[in-house]
Scaffold this active site. Structure first.
Site, short mmCIF file in Angstrom:
data_model
loop_
_atom_site.label_atom_id
_atom_site.label_comp_id
_atom_site.label_asym_id
_atom_site.label_seq_id
_atom_site.Cartn_x
_atom_site.Cartn_y
_atom_site.Cartn_z
N PRO A 2 4.56 6.60 7.00
CA PRO A 2 5.73 5.96 7.62
C PRO A 2 5.44 4.50 7.88
CG PRO A 2 4.56 7.34 9.20
CD PRO A 2 3.92 7.59 7.86
N ASN A 37 -9.60 0.57 5.85
CA ASN A 37 -9.55 -0.82 5.40
C ASN A 37 -10.45 -1.66 6.28
OD1 ASN A 37 -7.92 -1.94 7.67
ND2 ASN A 37 -6.43 -0.46 6.88
N1 CTP Z 1 2.91 -1.83 9.12
C1 CTP Z 1 3.31 -0.70 9.83
N2 CTP Z 1 3.27 0.52 9.23
C2 CTP Z 1 2.87 0.64 7.95
C3 CTP Z 1 2.47 -0.51 7.21
C4 CTP Z 1 2.50 -1.73 7.84
O1 CTP Z 1 3.67 -0.82 11.01
N3 CTP Z 1 2.83 1.83 7.40
C5 CTP Z 1 3.02 -3.16 9.77
C6 CTP Z 1 1.71 -3.84 10.02
O2 CTP Z 1 1.22 -3.53 11.32
C7 CTP Z 1 2.10 -5.31 9.91
C8 CTP Z 1 3.21 -5.30 8.89
O3 CTP Z 1 3.70 -3.96 8.88
O4 CTP Z 1 2.65 -5.79 11.11
C9 CTP Z 1 2.85 -5.73 7.51
O5 CTP Z 1 1.94 -4.90 6.94
P1 CTP Z 1 1.41 -5.13 5.43
O6 CTP Z 1 0.50 -4.01 5.13
O7 CTP Z 1 0.91 -6.50 5.28
O8 CTP Z 1 2.77 -5.02 4.65
P2 CTP Z 1 3.28 -3.93 3.69
O9 CTP Z 1 4.50 -3.35 4.26
O10 CTP Z 1 2.17 -2.99 3.38
O11 CTP Z 1 3.68 -4.74 2.42
P3 CTP Z 1 2.81 -5.05 1.11
O12 CTP Z 1 2.01 -3.81 0.82
O13 CTP Z 1 3.87 -5.36 0.13
O14 CTP Z 1 1.96 -6.23 1.44
#
Ligand code: CTP
Length: 398
Positions: free
Chosen positions: A304, A208
């Site tokens: 995870p 990304n």
């Molecule tokens: N995060 C994490 N592990 C993952 C995905 C996300 O620790 N596998 C953490 C990111 O570091 C951030 C937060 O979760 O602090 C939010 O991540 P984001 O990608 O914005 O949220 P998602 O859980 O992916 O939700 P969505 O896809 O619905 O936006």
């Protein structure tokens, strides 16, 4: 406020040098001892006599003044201070610092010092925005150089924009912050940063656009406040900060393992842009075109959720768990729901819709969501967001 502190003040050659006279006065009122150093160019803007008179101390101007046995050597001069302040930090001085040049007294002192350095940049707006200055700013930030300003406004050259040196009161406050013992001394803090790379085959991966700059700035700010920082980073485009324990990972699963290994911690900040999905059937060999014209079909598996895993730990959960929410719409509503879903204490929500230029950019507009509600911060640089967050963390742990 600065009682007994020794400041080596390097005055660069810019019109803003006149503000240093006021700065010296303020430093002395706050109890600090100021040793001034003037560059050749600075002498065109302020007189050595007025600087020395206000400082009440000997002024240094020339590298070769210091070769006399009876004089203080440049190494000694650079170290006999608690903090080195460069004001105004001109484009030329910043370039010398970034390149590691040591051709005159000021640049030699900056190379020789073992103390923290705070710069107050000041220059014409075009010079500030020039790619060379941008590169130098990034290099200096990466080297752990602290900075204050510049401010936006009318410039002496008649143009308008960022480039005005911070006011003496702001430099005084930044000096006090740089000299404070460190509100987070003795705290263990974990920070994740950067993207993850999820392999498809040995040469291809899913990634990304995260540059890692916000996580890097946070780790730097926390370390600057005395915290013991473990920095778990995916393949970021910005270099990791100085003074932190760096653990490099590629995938989300490796990041989770590194995070778990770094616990216990008082605080965990999850700034990484972790891939939600990985390729379930990673190929050990490069995928080849098979001549059928049909592209390969990739199966995905969910990664995870590191933030949720740590937030919901039954034992050994850090006291304060902070996540980020990168959203493109309904920022506060989505982030509030995300905070509840993941179980973290705070979420820093930011709008990453393409028009904002936040992904990979230098600025961020953040809303801090906690159990008590949402607090919107004005648009700031990522370093300013990091400093403000470090401050908030220090307050929460106090
Ligand atoms: N995060 C994490 N592990 C993952 C995905 C996300 O620790 N596998 C953490 C990111 O570091 C951030 C937060 O979760 O602090 C939010 O991540 P984001 O990608 O914005 O949220 P998602 O859980 O992916 O939700 P969505 O896809 O619905 O936006």
């Amino acid at each position: 406020m600065l009682a007994g502190k020794r400041i080596l003040l390097i005055i660069g050659g810019g019109i803003a040098a006149y503000k240093c006279l006021e700065l010296i006065r303020r430093y002395r009122e706050a109890g600090a001892q100021v040793t001034p150093v003037l560059t050749k160019a600075a002498e065109q803007f302020v007189t050595p006599l007025s600087v020395a008179a206000l400082a009440g101390r000997k002024l240094y101007r020339d590298l070769f003044d210091l070769t006399d046995e009876a004089e203080m050597g440049h190494i000694q001069l650079s170290r006999a201070a608690d903090l080195v302040v460069v004001a105004p930090a001109t484009a030329d001085l910043m370039a010398k610092m970034a390149a590691g040049l040591a051709g005159d007294l000021a640049s030699t002192l900056l190379m020789a010092t073992d103390k923290r350095v705070l710069i107050a940049p000041a220059m014409n707006v075009r010079m500030w925005q020039h790619p060379a200055t941008r590169r130098n700013r990034a290099t200096l930030a990466g080297d752990g150089i602290l900075s204050v300003g510049p401010n936006e406004g009318e410039m002496a050259c008649g143009e308008y924009g960022p480039g005005r040196m911070a006011e003496p009161a702001e430099i005084l406050a930044a000096t006090a912050a740089a000299l404070s013992a460190g509100a987070l001394a003795g705290r263990r803090i974990l920070v994740t940063s950067g993207p993850t790379h999820e392999p498809i085959d040995p040469v291809r991966y899913i990634a990304n656009r995260s540059s890692g700059s916000q996580g890097t700035a946070i780790a730097r700010a926390l370390a600057g406040q005395g915290a013991e920082v473990t920095f778990v980073t995916g393949p970021a485009t910005v270099p990791p900060p100085e003074g932190v324990h760096v653990v490099k990972v590629e995938t989300a699963r490796e990041m989770l393992a590194a995070v778990t290994a770094a616990l216990p911690a008082d605080v965990a900040v999850f700034a990484a842009a972790v891939a939600d999905w990985r390729v379930a059937t990673e190929s050990g060999r490069k995928l080849k075109k098979d001549g059928s014209g049909r592209p390969p079909v990739l199966d995905f598996a969910e990664n995870p959720d590191i933030l949720a895993t740590v937030s919901q730990m039954a034992q050994g959960r850090p006291r304060l768990v902070i996540g980020f929410a990168a959203e493109t719409d309904d920022v506060v509503a989505h982030a509030t729901a995300k905070r509840a879903r993941k179980g973290c204490d705070w979420i820093l929500a930011n709008d990453v819709s393409p028009a904002t230029g936040i992904m990979g950019g230098s600025h961020n507009t953040v809303t801090l969501i906690s159990a008590t509600g949402a607090e919107s911060w004005p648009e700031m640089t990522k370093d300013q967001v990091a400093n403000r967050l470090a401050q908030k963390i220090a307050e929460a742990l106090a």
